[in-house]
Design a protein around this motif. Structure first.
Motif, PDB file in Angstrom:
ATOM      1  N   GLY A   4      16.178 -17.695  17.716  1.00 54.24           N
ATOM      2  CA  GLY A   4      16.320 -18.982  18.383  1.00 54.24           C
ATOM      3  C   GLY A   4      15.873 -18.924  19.829  1.00 54.24           C
ATOM      4  O   GLY A   4      15.176 -19.816  20.319  1.00 54.24           O
ATOM      5  N   PHE A   5      16.276 -17.869  20.532  1.00 58.80           N
ATOM      6  CA  PHE A   5      15.873 -17.692  21.929  1.00 58.80           C
ATOM      7  C   PHE A   5      14.361 -17.542  22.021  1.00 58.80           C
ATOM      8  O   PHE A   5      13.709 -18.154  22.883  1.00 58.80           O
ATOM      9  CB  PHE A   5      16.563 -16.458  22.507  1.00 58.80           C
ATOM     10  N   ALA A   6      13.780 -16.723  21.146  1.00 57.09           N
ATOM     11  CA  ALA A   6      12.342 -16.446  21.212  1.00 57.09           C
ATOM     12  C   ALA A   6      11.519 -17.695  20.934  1.00 57.09           C
ATOM     13  O   ALA A   6      10.507 -17.951  21.599  1.00 57.09           O
ATOM     14  CB  ALA A   6      11.993 -15.338  20.217  1.00 57.09           C
ATOM     15  N   ARG A  15       7.036 -21.675  27.319  1.00 61.22           N
ATOM     16  CA  ARG A  15       5.896 -21.051  27.983  1.00 61.22           C
ATOM     17  C   ARG A  15       4.543 -21.428  27.380  1.00 61.22           C
ATOM     18  O   ARG A  15       3.496 -21.105  27.952  1.00 61.22           O
ATOM     19  CB  ARG A  15       6.042 -19.519  27.933  1.00 61.22           C
ATOM     20  N   GLY A  16       4.559 -22.074  26.222  1.00 65.44           N
ATOM     21  CA  GLY A  16       3.314 -22.422  25.551  1.00 65.44           C
ATOM     22  C   GLY A  16       2.573 -21.211  25.036  1.00 65.44           C
ATOM     23  O   GLY A  16       1.333 -21.175  25.052  1.00 65.44           O
ATOM     24  N   THR A  17       3.332 -20.211  24.560  1.00 68.10           N
ATOM     25  CA  THR A  17       2.717 -18.983  24.079  1.00 68.10           C
ATOM     26  C   THR A  17       2.914 -18.834  22.580  1.00 68.10           C
ATOM     27  O   THR A  17       3.723 -19.515  21.962  1.00 68.10           O
ATOM     28  CB  THR A  17       3.332 -17.749  24.770  1.00 68.10           C
ATOM     29  N   LYS A  18       2.184 -17.908  22.014  1.00 69.89           N
ATOM     30  CA  LYS A  18       2.328 -17.556  20.604  1.00 69.89           C
ATOM     31  C   LYS A  18       3.573 -16.692  20.433  1.00 69.89           C
ATOM     32  O   LYS A  18       3.991 -15.995  21.363  1.00 69.89           O
ATOM     33  CB  LYS A  18       1.073 -16.809  20.159  1.00 69.89           C
ATOM     34  N   ARG A  28       5.813  -6.035  35.100  1.00 67.94           N
ATOM     35  CA  ARG A  28       5.253  -7.116  34.307  1.00 67.94           C
ATOM     36  C   ARG A  28       3.805  -6.789  33.965  1.00 67.94           C
ATOM     37  O   ARG A  28       3.065  -6.256  34.803  1.00 67.94           O
ATOM     38  CB  ARG A  28       5.354  -8.424  35.086  1.00 67.94           C
ATOM     39  N   PRO A  29       3.354  -7.072  32.735  1.00 71.76           N
ATOM     40  CA  PRO A  29       1.980  -6.729  32.346  1.00 71.76           C
ATOM     41  C   PRO A  29       0.963  -7.329  33.299  1.00 71.76           C
ATOM     42  O   PRO A  29       1.072  -8.492  33.686  1.00 71.76           O
ATOM     43  CB  PRO A  29       1.856  -7.336  30.939  1.00 71.76           C
ATOM     44  N   SER A  30      -0.020  -6.526  33.708  1.00 71.20           N
ATOM     45  CA  SER A  30      -1.041  -7.027  34.629  1.00 71.20           C
ATOM     46  C   SER A  30      -1.910  -8.086  33.964  1.00 71.20           C
ATOM     47  O   SER A  30      -2.381  -9.017  34.606  1.00 71.20           O
ATOM     48  CB  SER A  30      -1.910  -5.866  35.134  1.00 71.20           C
ATOM     49  N   THR A  31      -2.131  -7.937  32.663  1.00 74.35           N
ATOM     50  CA  THR A  31      -2.898  -8.933  31.910  1.00 74.35           C
ATOM     51  C   THR A  31      -2.124  -9.291  30.646  1.00 74.35           C
ATOM     52  O   THR A  31      -2.461  -8.857  29.545  1.00 74.35           O
ATOM     53  CB  THR A  31      -4.295  -8.399  31.537  1.00 74.35           C
ATOM     54  N   PRO A  32      -1.044 -10.081  30.791  1.00 72.50           N
ATOM     55  CA  PRO A  32      -0.250 -10.453  29.614  1.00 72.50           C
ATOM     56  C   PRO A  32      -1.091 -11.214  28.607  1.00 72.50           C
ATOM     57  O   PRO A  32      -1.996 -11.966  28.973  1.00 72.50           O
ATOM     58  CB  PRO A  32       0.856 -11.330  30.195  1.00 72.50           C
ATOM     59  N   ARG A  33      -0.795 -10.999  27.334  1.00 74.80           N
ATOM     60  CA  ARG A  33      -1.638 -11.579  26.278  1.00 74.80           C
ATOM     61  C   ARG A  33      -1.171 -12.950  25.823  1.00 74.80           C
ATOM     62  O   ARG A  33      -1.667 -13.485  24.836  1.00 74.80           O
ATOM     63  CB  ARG A  33      -1.718 -10.616  25.094  1.00 74.80           C
ATOM     64  N   GLY A  34      -0.193 -13.529  26.522  1.00 72.58           N
ATOM     65  CA  GLY A  34       0.282 -14.855  26.153  1.00 72.58           C
ATOM     66  C   GLY A  34       1.014 -14.859  24.829  1.00 72.58           C
ATOM     67  O   GLY A  34       0.801 -15.739  23.994  1.00 72.58           O
ATOM     68  N   GLU A  35       1.895 -13.868  24.653  1.00 72.78           N
ATOM     69  CA  GLU A  35       2.603 -13.747  23.383  1.00 72.78           C
ATOM     70  C   GLU A  35       3.999 -13.184  23.622  1.00 72.78           C
ATOM     71  O   GLU A  35       4.199 -12.273  24.414  1.00 72.78           O
ATOM     72  CB  GLU A  35       1.825 -12.828  22.444  1.00 72.78           C
ATOM     73  N   ILE A  36       4.970 -13.747  22.917  1.00 66.88           N
ATOM     74  CA  ILE A  36       6.334 -13.226  22.913  1.00 66.88           C
ATOM     75  C   ILE A  36       6.562 -12.523  21.585  1.00 66.88           C
ATOM     76  O   ILE A  36       6.138 -13.008  20.529  1.00 66.88           O
ATOM     77  CB  ILE A  36       7.347 -14.360  23.117  1.00 66.88           C
ATOM     78  N   VAL A  37       7.212 -11.374  21.629  1.00 62.88           N
ATOM     79  CA  VAL A  37       7.494 -10.595  20.422  1.00 62.88           C
ATOM     80  C   VAL A  37       8.999 -10.590  20.202  1.00 62.88           C
ATOM     81  O   VAL A  37       9.771 -10.364  21.133  1.00 62.88           O
ATOM     82  CB  VAL A  37       6.971  -9.150  20.552  1.00 62.88           C
ATOM     83  N   VAL A  38       9.428 -10.833  18.966  1.00 63.11           N
ATOM     84  CA  VAL A  38      10.851 -10.801  18.641  1.00 63.11           C
ATOM     85  C   VAL A  38      11.067  -9.891  17.439  1.00 63.11           C
ATOM     86  O   VAL A  38      10.315  -9.934  16.459  1.00 63.11           O
ATOM     87  CB  VAL A  38      11.409 -12.224  18.352  1.00 63.11           C
ATOM     88  N   ALA A  50       2.852  -7.572  25.960  1.00 62.42           N
ATOM     89  CA  ALA A  50       3.444  -8.882  25.635  1.00 62.42           C
ATOM     90  C   ALA A  50       4.114  -9.459  26.879  1.00 62.42           C
ATOM     91  O   ALA A  50       4.485  -8.734  27.801  1.00 62.42           O
ATOM     92  CB  ALA A  50       4.452  -8.752  24.500  1.00 62.42           C
ATOM     93  N   ASP A  51       4.297 -10.782  26.886  1.00 60.28           N
ATOM     94  CA  ASP A  51       5.008 -11.429  27.985  1.00 60.28           C
ATOM     95  C   ASP A  51       6.490 -11.052  27.972  1.00 60.28           C
ATOM     96  O   ASP A  51       7.121 -10.922  29.026  1.00 60.28           O
ATOM     97  CB  ASP A  51       4.886 -12.951  27.872  1.00 60.28           C
ATOM     98  N   LEU A  52       7.047 -10.880  26.764  1.00 59.77           N
ATOM     99  CA  LEU A  52       8.475 -10.634  26.629  1.00 59.77           C
ATOM    100  C   LEU A  52       8.752 -10.077  25.240  1.00 59.77           C
ATOM    101  O   LEU A  52       8.127 -10.493  24.261  1.00 59.77           O
ATOM    102  CB  LEU A  52       9.246 -11.956  26.807  1.00 59.77           C
ATOM    103  N   LEU A  53       9.691  -9.127  25.166  1.00 66.62           N
ATOM    104  CA  LEU A  53      10.205  -8.625  23.895  1.00 66.62           C
ATOM    105  C   LEU A  53      11.648  -9.090  23.774  1.00 66.62           C
ATOM    106  O   LEU A  53      12.443  -8.914  24.708  1.00 66.62           O
ATOM    107  CB  LEU A  53      10.135  -7.099  23.843  1.00 66.62           C
ATOM    108  N   VAL A  54      12.011  -9.669  22.630  1.00 65.67           N
ATOM    109  CA  VAL A  54      13.352 -10.219  22.419  1.00 65.67           C
ATOM    110  C   VAL A  54      14.037  -9.459  21.289  1.00 65.67           C
ATOM    111  O   VAL A  54      13.461  -9.309  20.197  1.00 65.67           O
ATOM    112  CB  VAL A  54      13.295 -11.723  22.066  1.00 65.67           C
TER     113      VAL A  54
END
Length: 280
Positions: free
Chosen positions: A161-163, A170-173, A138-148, A239-243
């Motif tokens: 839809g999932f993203a 999560r309240g992220t961008k 998991r990113p040590s300093t996640p940027r508060g963003e999900i990428v799809v 990123a927090d997550l890639l979808v």
């Protein structure tokens, strides 16, 4: 219910921690699962009885360690443990049929150096009925963003839809990335202004309905000319997550589970969600 498969590796523990956070956000229980050969689960007095007892104790230790990691991450959640008999790929796929999400470490004990995904992670991503998240570091300093990754296919629409739902949770961008790639034997066709505007309009149309359903999510549409694997890998750094979706078929950028999504299994720089079916 969320299920996390663990194997005693560091990435397995990271997966348990990630799954605990997701369970807390969704307010659902978490099941920690570990698979062993069937004969190990059968207690008896045969020739290998002592070996079986030792392996069962080792398996219980793996489960306890993962459960403790999950509770350290999110003490408020309900965590159960289960020992599964059989091949870990088929066992995890079967137990997760009615789960909201199946989570596993991307590369466990015995993984090939240089590849993100191991055989178990690859197997569940390819065959699970439910959505799958593969957790690397998991990113040590996640940027508060999900990428799809967006491609206009049915699988890509489910991924969107999932993203959106995950970003709202999560309240992220949310960064919606469309890789505009037209390959030729000599390379990529140069990007023209008119073609780029067409791609941008199509992306806006794909995002419109999701924006209406999730008005609180800040969305950053992004059109990038290049190979989808490189574009997504760069976009998802920290990123927090890639979808990504599965089995895409579309005129847009050619993002396919068979090629692009499989490549991301190996090269994603952050936790990767592979969307198998439509769950809002």
């Amino acid at each position: 219910m969320i299920i996390v498969g663990v194997d005693g590796s560091r990435t397995g523990l990271d997966a348990a921690g990630w799954a605990a956070t997701e369970a807390a956000l969704r307010q659902v229980p978490l099941t920690v699962a570990h698979a062993v050969p069937k004969w190990v689960c059968e207690e008896g007095d045969g020739h290998y009885a002592e070996v079986g007892r030792w392996l069962r104790e080792s398996a219980r230790s793996v489960l306890v360690s993962a459960r403790d990691r999950a509770l350290r991450e999110r003490p408020q959640i309900t965590v159960e443990t289960v020992l599964l008999p059989g091949d870990p790929r088929s066992a995890l796929v079967k137990i997760s049929e009615n789960a909201e999400l199946l989570v596993t470490g991307s590369r466990g004990v015995g993984g090939v150096r240089g590849l993100l995904v191991g055989s178990v992670a690859y197997g569940v991503a390819a065959h699970a009925v439910t959505d799958v998240v593969l957790v690397r570091a998991r990113p040590s300093t996640p940027r508060g963003e999900i990428v799809v990754g967006v491609d206009g296919s049915p699988g890509g629409v489910r991924a969107l839809g999932f993203a959106f739902a995950e970003a709202e949770l999560r309240g992220t961008k949310l960064r919606a990335v469309h890789a505009w790639a037209w390959p030729h034997p000599s390379g990529f066709e140069p990007a023209g202004r008119e073609g780029e505007l067409d791609q941008s309009r199509e992306l806006d149309e794909l995002l419109a309905g999701h924006r209406e359903r999730h008005p609180g999510v800040e969305v950053v549409p992004e059109i990038v000319h290049g190979h989808p694997v490189e574009v997504l890998r760069e976009a998802a750094a920290d990123a927090d997550l890639l979808v990504v979706g599965t089995h895409g078929r579309s005129q847009l950028a050619g993002m396919l589970m068979g090629s692009i999504s499989q490549a991301m299994l190996h090269h994603a720089p952050c936790p990767l969600a592979v969307i198998r079916r439509g769950r809002a």
